[in-house]
Write a protein that holds these residues in place. Structure first.
Motif, mmCIF file in Angstrom:
data_model
loop_
_atom_site.group_PDB
_atom_site.id
_atom_site.type_symbol
_atom_site.label_atom_id
_atom_site.label_comp_id
_atom_site.label_asym_id
_atom_site.label_seq_id
_atom_site.Cartn_x
_atom_site.Cartn_y
_atom_site.Cartn_z
ATOM 1 N N MET A 151 0.826 -1.207 0.000
ATOM 2 C CA MET A 151 0.000 0.000 0.000
ATOM 3 C C MET A 151 0.856 1.250 0.000
ATOM 4 S SD MET A 151 -2.897 -1.109 2.777
ATOM 5 C CE MET A 151 -3.903 -2.593 2.558
ATOM 6 N N LEU A 193 5.609 14.312 4.775
ATOM 7 C CA LEU A 193 4.311 13.648 4.696
ATOM 8 C C LEU A 193 4.483 12.142 4.838
ATOM 9 C CD1 LEU A 193 1.211 13.928 3.933
ATOM 10 C CD2 LEU A 193 1.908 13.484 1.594
ATOM 11 N N GLY A 197 3.718 10.025 8.059
ATOM 12 C CA GLY A 197 2.658 9.067 7.734
ATOM 13 C C GLY A 197 2.996 7.676 8.214
ATOM 14 N N ARG B 86 -11.137 11.177 7.002
ATOM 15 C CA ARG B 86 -11.289 9.715 6.970
ATOM 16 C C ARG B 86 -12.522 9.333 6.146
ATOM 17 N NH1 ARG B 86 -7.808 6.596 9.593
ATOM 18 N NH2 ARG B 86 -6.580 7.548 11.270
ATOM 19 N N MET B 159 -2.474 8.405 -4.487
ATOM 20 C CA MET B 159 -2.323 7.255 -3.592
ATOM 21 C C MET B 159 -3.466 6.276 -3.780
ATOM 22 S SD MET B 159 -0.873 8.497 0.092
ATOM 23 C CE MET B 159 -1.467 10.171 0.216
ATOM 24 N N GLU B 185 -8.620 -2.145 5.559
ATOM 25 C CA GLU B 185 -7.262 -1.843 5.982
ATOM 26 C C GLU B 185 -6.647 -0.757 5.102
ATOM 27 O OE1 GLU B 185 -5.881 -2.987 8.623
ATOM 28 O OE2 GLU B 185 -3.961 -1.952 8.310
ATOM 29 N N PHE B 186 -6.922 -0.855 3.802
ATOM 30 C CA PHE B 186 -6.358 0.128 2.868
ATOM 31 C C PHE B 186 -6.839 1.536 3.206
ATOM 32 C CE2 PHE B 186 -6.561 2.356 -1.331
ATOM 33 C CZ PHE B 186 -5.192 2.462 -1.534
ATOM 34 N N GLU B 188 -7.917 2.653 6.069
ATOM 35 C CA GLU B 188 -7.328 3.107 7.334
ATOM 36 C C GLU B 188 -5.872 3.485 7.157
ATOM 37 O OE1 GLU B 188 -7.953 0.440 10.588
ATOM 38 O OE2 GLU B 188 -10.130 0.397 10.223
ATOM 39 N N THR B 189 -5.169 2.686 6.385
ATOM 40 C CA THR B 189 -3.745 2.952 6.192
ATOM 41 C C THR B 189 -3.527 4.282 5.477
ATOM 42 O OG1 THR B 189 -3.320 0.588 6.058
ATOM 43 C CG2 THR B 189 -1.608 2.055 5.200
ATOM 44 N N ILE B 190 -4.239 4.443 4.354
ATOM 45 C CA ILE B 190 -4.072 5.684 3.595
ATOM 46 C C ILE B 190 -4.505 6.883 4.445
ATOM 47 C CG2 ILE B 190 -4.869 6.980 1.576
ATOM 48 C CD1 ILE B 190 -2.947 4.763 0.875
ATOM 49 N N THR B 192 -4.558 7.149 7.713
ATOM 50 C CA THR B 192 -3.574 7.407 8.765
ATOM 51 C C THR B 192 -2.310 8.032 8.181
ATOM 52 O OG1 THR B 192 -4.408 5.488 9.974
ATOM 53 C CG2 THR B 192 -2.235 6.349 10.619
ATOM 54 N N LEU B 193 -1.848 7.452 7.086
ATOM 55 C CA LEU B 193 -0.661 8.000 6.426
ATOM 56 C C LEU B 193 -0.868 9.473 6.119
ATOM 57 C CD1 LEU B 193 2.092 7.375 4.928
ATOM 58 C CD2 LEU B 193 0.732 7.014 2.886
ATOM 59 N N PHE B 194 -2.009 9.770 5.538
ATOM 60 C CA PHE B 194 -2.269 11.123 5.097
ATOM 61 C C PHE B 194 -2.429 12.079 6.275
ATOM 62 C CE2 PHE B 194 -4.978 14.455 3.220
ATOM 63 C CZ PHE B 194 -4.168 14.818 2.157
ATOM 64 N N SER B 196 -1.492 11.676 9.530
ATOM 65 C CA SER B 196 -0.232 11.854 10.252
ATOM 66 C C SER B 196 0.715 12.696 9.422
ATOM 67 C CB SER B 196 0.425 10.492 10.525
ATOM 68 O OG SER B 196 -0.477 9.647 11.200
ATOM 69 N N GLY B 197 0.669 12.466 8.118
ATOM 70 C CA GLY B 197 1.539 13.207 7.215
ATOM 71 C C GLY B 197 1.279 14.699 7.281
#
Lengths: 213, 213, 213, 213
Positions: A151, A193, A197, B86, B159, B185-186, B188-190, B192-194, B196-197
């Motif tokens: 991912m 980022l 991230g 989100r 992304m 999961e995808f 949530e991951t994206i 969170t990444l974004f 937090s980023g």
DNA sequence: CATGAATGAGAATTCATTCAT
DNA sequence: AATGAATGAATTCTCATTCAT
């Protein structure tokens, strides 16, 4: 309009082809268009590249050659994970900046189905994934977490390429000047980022683990 | 091979065309191929779409229609910025998941130069940027920081789209099963990444400001 | 643009077809163009005329019907040869003036090879030549001088038709107003040219005969 | 059927095209038909003429080139008006006899509306009218009598062309043999008709003038 | 090395016509 | 009487490639 200058015929063809492929896509560009732009005779394409797909093949090989070289250059003896990733992103941005059209052609044509290039693509992409996996693992990510690797990895690549792919839109909409200052900021922003991230993702996973225990 | 089933001819053409455009790209697909796949007479393409580009035009219009509807649905009365983003990412992923081929065609063909569609593209992209800018500002980002907007906005889109664009590679390399669990999961991951980023970016900017004062 | 008015569908089709055939020629006009101009459904052409050539057939029949009627009207009980010829030319000019497009279509399409109409053409032209030969003989020309008949007869026809065929050029170049006065003068001029002309020919023949004896 | 002989491909295409255009008219002739007749590959039409209309364009240019050359040749230092006109008519007949198909194509297609050729037509016709006006004035006609010029000039042309246009009918009906003797007589007849004709017109005008005074 | 004429397959489009409604 | 969707053949044109020079 024509490129009848310094470069060798073969290079002129490549240059013209890349430029046209970026604009219209491989399939929409005719060989006569390329030869006209490159100011060479039409038979030269057969002579140098054995046909139109031969040009694209040469382009992709060139791209992978340079791209993997860039990756190899990017990850020698880094100190911390953060520095390593920052340097990697810096190299990626520099690379795409210096090879914009080449990179865009590769990015655009890679997912398309062209039977004659299927083999080449599999080979090169496998190679590439090998290199990148190696890198990402060295950055302290859990190698078993293949799920997130698939991912996050592509996300990073796409973030960098996307910026160049939609350059003309960005230029018009955000009135951006694509100078050294812009790319310095771009590198830092993407790096931050991305780093923040993945730290966020790691933290969340940690929490989930604790929650389970 | 043929789709001689329930759907109306016009819809069958669209469906077949989208599928083929994803595989090979617009320019590499012939109308005969489309009509064969759609099981309609070749003259129906002129009849319904006034030519091959008319199909692509209809596809892009359909994409923008649905995409903007999705965006509008995504941002009603959200509570916090995090929840809003989100939910937006969730909607985007759901959208691309449900309209994968449509989205990929749009993503691939948009940057290509097709004179007949130039006007349409400008119009729709302008519209889209308007909507997205509105959204991103509502998420508490500094509206004056247009610089980072142009870097971060496209990153988010890329992304999400990238994941679907290289699906077949991911499937082979990472042995992923693209089921509901994967996409949960995808998302949530994206997200969170974004999130937090951009928090990381905000924090860094704060530090730079302090440093200057 | 459309002719959705008073006339019956069949007549609207004919009118539209004649007009378009004059502009572009029979072969260059499509049935869809005709039906659009006539504001009727495309299937009406099969219904009323059994296809596109049926329209041209109807047009040619209409032309010959009216043209032969004109000829018959033109030569009843004339007194002198001169008056007869002047009246004939007058009628011809009036006819082409009143049926300009019909006449032009016939004039343009007649020499062209359209297998489906070959029979019709032979029949009508034979008829027409019969009528005209009768006329010319009554004008005191030597009936045995078939040689000159074939030279002079067509000349007369062409003089009249040519004027209408190149109307737009004449209008632009000579700034002519095609009103009653113009056509009065035109009739007299052509008649005088023709009459004086054939008298000149007769005189010359006379001289040649004398010279031989 | 095929013309695979001495001539160059480009000339074979032109020859075949002219022949077919005479028979069926430009619009009714397909490029495949032309290439088959000329025994060349279908792509040669694009290669040499840039499409079907390019052939017609080349034909018209050829026609005007030769026709104006003929006119220029026809009127050097003539003695009397009569001799001048007789020589002109002689040249015209010879010209159409030697370039029958070329002339007929031009005569048939000129009044038809083909947007791509509109410009060419205006240019050439303007040129032609310039030359012919000059000629006719030199023949002692009143240059102010533009009225009759526009009636008589076209008449002359049409008399000559008509004869060739309806050749097959003349052949069948009048059992004419189109040999040198026929054309000698034809020239003299048309010349006499025309000369006596315009003398008659001049005489009549004279009488009208006197009548008025 | 380089040319450009020539090829045949294939491209998109338009054609006149038909047919079920 | 009238409609318009649907057909299949035919249209012009362009394609990448080859070959003799």
């Amino acid at each position: 309009m024509a490129e009848n200058s310094a470069l060798e015929p073969k290079q002129r063809i490549l240059k013209a082809a890349i430029s046209l492929f970026v604009q219209k896509g491989f399939a929409a560009v005719g060989v006569r268009e390329i030869t006209k732009e490159a100011n060479v005779n039409i038979a030269m394409i057969s002579y140098y590249f054995e046909g139109k797909v031969g040009i694209l093949k040469a382009i992709l090989e060139e791209f992978f050659e340079r791209y993997s070289q860039m990756l190899r250059d990017a990850v020698t003896e880094e100190e911390t994970t953060e520095e390593g990733i920052r340097r990697l992103i810096g190299h990626m941005v520099d690379f795409v900046r210096e090879n914009t059209e080449l990179a865009i052609v590769a990015y655009n044509e890679l997912p398309l189905d062209l039977p004659e290039l299927a083999e080449l693509k599999v080979e090169k992409i496998t190679q590439m994934i090998g290199i990148m996996s190696g890198l990402i693992k060295r950055f302290g990510l859990d190698p078993e977490d293949i799920y997130h690797l698939g991912m996050i990895g592509p996300s990073l690549i796409s973030m960098v390429f996307m910026n160049f792919r939609i350059r003309s839109i960005l230029k018009n909409v955000f009135k951006v000047k694509f100078d050294d200052a812009y790319y310095k900021e771009f590198k830092e922003t993407i790096a931050t980022l991305f780093l923040s991230g993945i730290q966020g993702i790691a933290a969340k996973k940690q929490m989930q683990k604790r929650g389970k225990t």
